[in-house]
Write a protein that holds these residues in place. Sequence first.
Motif, PDB file in Angstrom:
ATOM      1  N   UNK A  44       0.826  -1.202   0.000  1.00 25.65           N
ATOM      2  CA  UNK A  44       0.000   0.000   0.000  1.00 25.65           C
ATOM      3  C   UNK A  44       0.869   1.264   0.000  1.00 25.65           C
ATOM      4  N   UNK A  45       1.944   1.245   0.773  1.00 26.31           N
ATOM      5  CA  UNK A  45       2.850   2.390   0.770  1.00 26.31           C
ATOM      6  C   UNK A  45       3.477   2.594  -0.604  1.00 26.31           C
ATOM      7  N   UNK A  46       3.855   1.510  -1.236  1.00 27.53           N
ATOM      8  CA  UNK A  46       4.440   1.598  -2.580  1.00 27.53           C
ATOM      9  C   UNK A  46       3.413   2.121  -3.578  1.00 27.53           C
ATOM     10  N   UNK A  47       2.184   1.632  -3.505  1.00 27.34           N
ATOM     11  CA  UNK A  47       1.130   2.094  -4.400  1.00 27.34           C
ATOM     12  C   UNK A  47       0.879   3.588  -4.242  1.00 27.34           C
ATOM     13  N   UNK A  48       1.007   4.087  -3.008  1.00 28.95           N
ATOM     14  CA  UNK A  48       0.789   5.508  -2.747  1.00 28.95           C
ATOM     15  C   UNK A  48       1.938   6.370  -3.260  1.00 28.95           C
ATOM     16  N   UNK A  49       2.992   5.736  -3.710  1.00 22.94           N
ATOM     17  CA  UNK A  49       4.247   6.345  -4.170  1.00 22.94           C
ATOM     18  C   UNK A  49       5.064   6.846  -2.977  1.00 22.94           C
ATOM     19  N   UNK A  50       4.457   7.631  -2.100  1.00 29.24           N
ATOM     20  CA  UNK A  50       5.168   8.121  -0.932  1.00 29.24           C
ATOM     21  C   UNK A  50       4.198   8.458   0.183  1.00 29.24           C
ATOM     22  N   UNK A  51       4.720   8.576   1.391  1.00 30.53           N
ATOM     23  CA  UNK A  51       3.905   8.902   2.566  1.00 30.53           C
ATOM     24  C   UNK A  51       4.628   9.961   3.399  1.00 30.53           C
ATOM     25  N   UNK A  52       3.839  10.822   4.017  1.00 33.18           N
ATOM     26  CA  UNK A  52       4.374  11.730   5.016  1.00 33.18           C
ATOM     27  C   UNK A  52       4.618  10.953   6.300  1.00 33.18           C
ATOM     28  N   UNK A  53       5.749  11.215   6.954  1.00 31.44           N
ATOM     29  CA  UNK A  53       6.111  10.447   8.148  1.00 31.44           C
ATOM     30  C   UNK A  53       6.642  11.362   9.244  1.00 31.44           C
ATOM     31  N   UNK A  54       6.478  10.903  10.476  1.00 31.71           N
ATOM     32  CA  UNK A  54       7.204  11.446  11.614  1.00 31.71           C
ATOM     33  C   UNK A  54       7.900  10.282  12.293  1.00 31.71           C
ATOM     34  N   UNK A  55       9.221  10.345  12.361  1.00 32.74           N
ATOM     35  CA  UNK A  55      10.032   9.269  12.916  1.00 32.74           C
ATOM     36  C   UNK A  55      10.583   9.731  14.258  1.00 32.74           C
ATOM     37  N   UNK A  56      10.231   9.040  15.326  1.00 33.45           N
ATOM     38  CA  UNK A  56      10.736   9.358  16.658  1.00 33.45           C
ATOM     39  C   UNK A  56      11.875   8.403  16.979  1.00 33.45           C
ATOM     40  N   UNK A  57      13.070   8.964  17.116  1.00 35.26           N
ATOM     41  CA  UNK A  57      14.296   8.177  17.292  1.00 35.26           C
ATOM     42  C   UNK A  57      14.725   8.243  18.752  1.00 35.26           C
TER      43      UNK A  57
END
Length: 237
Positions: A44-57
């Motif tokens: 699904x992520x690939x189909x969407x081409x890209x996604x907005x993300x917030x990564x907490x490290x």
Amino acid sequence: MAAVIGVAAVAAAAFLAVGGGSGPNGPRALTSDEVNRLAMTRFRNYQAHGRAVTITVPGTAGRLIVTGSVDYQRKIGYGVVHGTGRDTSSDGLIEWTARSVFVHPMANAPAHAPASPPRSGWYGRPLQSSGSSLDSSLSIALGLGSDRPDNAQLLPQNGAAWLGRDQVDGHRVDVMTGPSSRDRSGTAGSVRYWVGSDGTMYRVRVSVGSESQPVVIDFDTQKYIPVKPVPGVTPTQ
């Protein structure tokens, strides 16, 4: 889930992220519908081409928050880094692939990365396969897209399970676990996925290395901005 983490060293370091989302009936075996949704979620992520993300490290000196976008077809991420509970020495813009990281330090980093990366002021280095919770987190984020569904028949055989129900930004989701690497050598259940009714991924959580807190990747936390390469740099997967 097959190939969820694109770097073998990250997969080997991943352990069960405890807490959050589990219901009173979990864990239990996945239903056929849940298996199919878990098998589809990276696709699904690939189909969407890209996604907005917030990564907490996580980090002993305080957390880093990466706010940006991941292009799952070109395997490249771009965003802005802010420290929280720590100094601002790591703040600035960041762009990464499976092999390289480019950073643009900024004393007063904006809340969101500009749509077009600055033309100068970038410093490049190889992405570390171990020893860096930031680089491990970036690798995990890139690995959450695939150009094909995972093998639904193999997921139950390799430890995938249902943990409970939850809500993420108003979306009702099922919380599931799955194997952590393409060869499934990691601990079963090492990654938790928050998956919607159509297989959309809304959150992923996984522990890395010796950090006491897990990496958390939230999706659709802001508007997706298509990722443009750092000027003069050709993305290398």
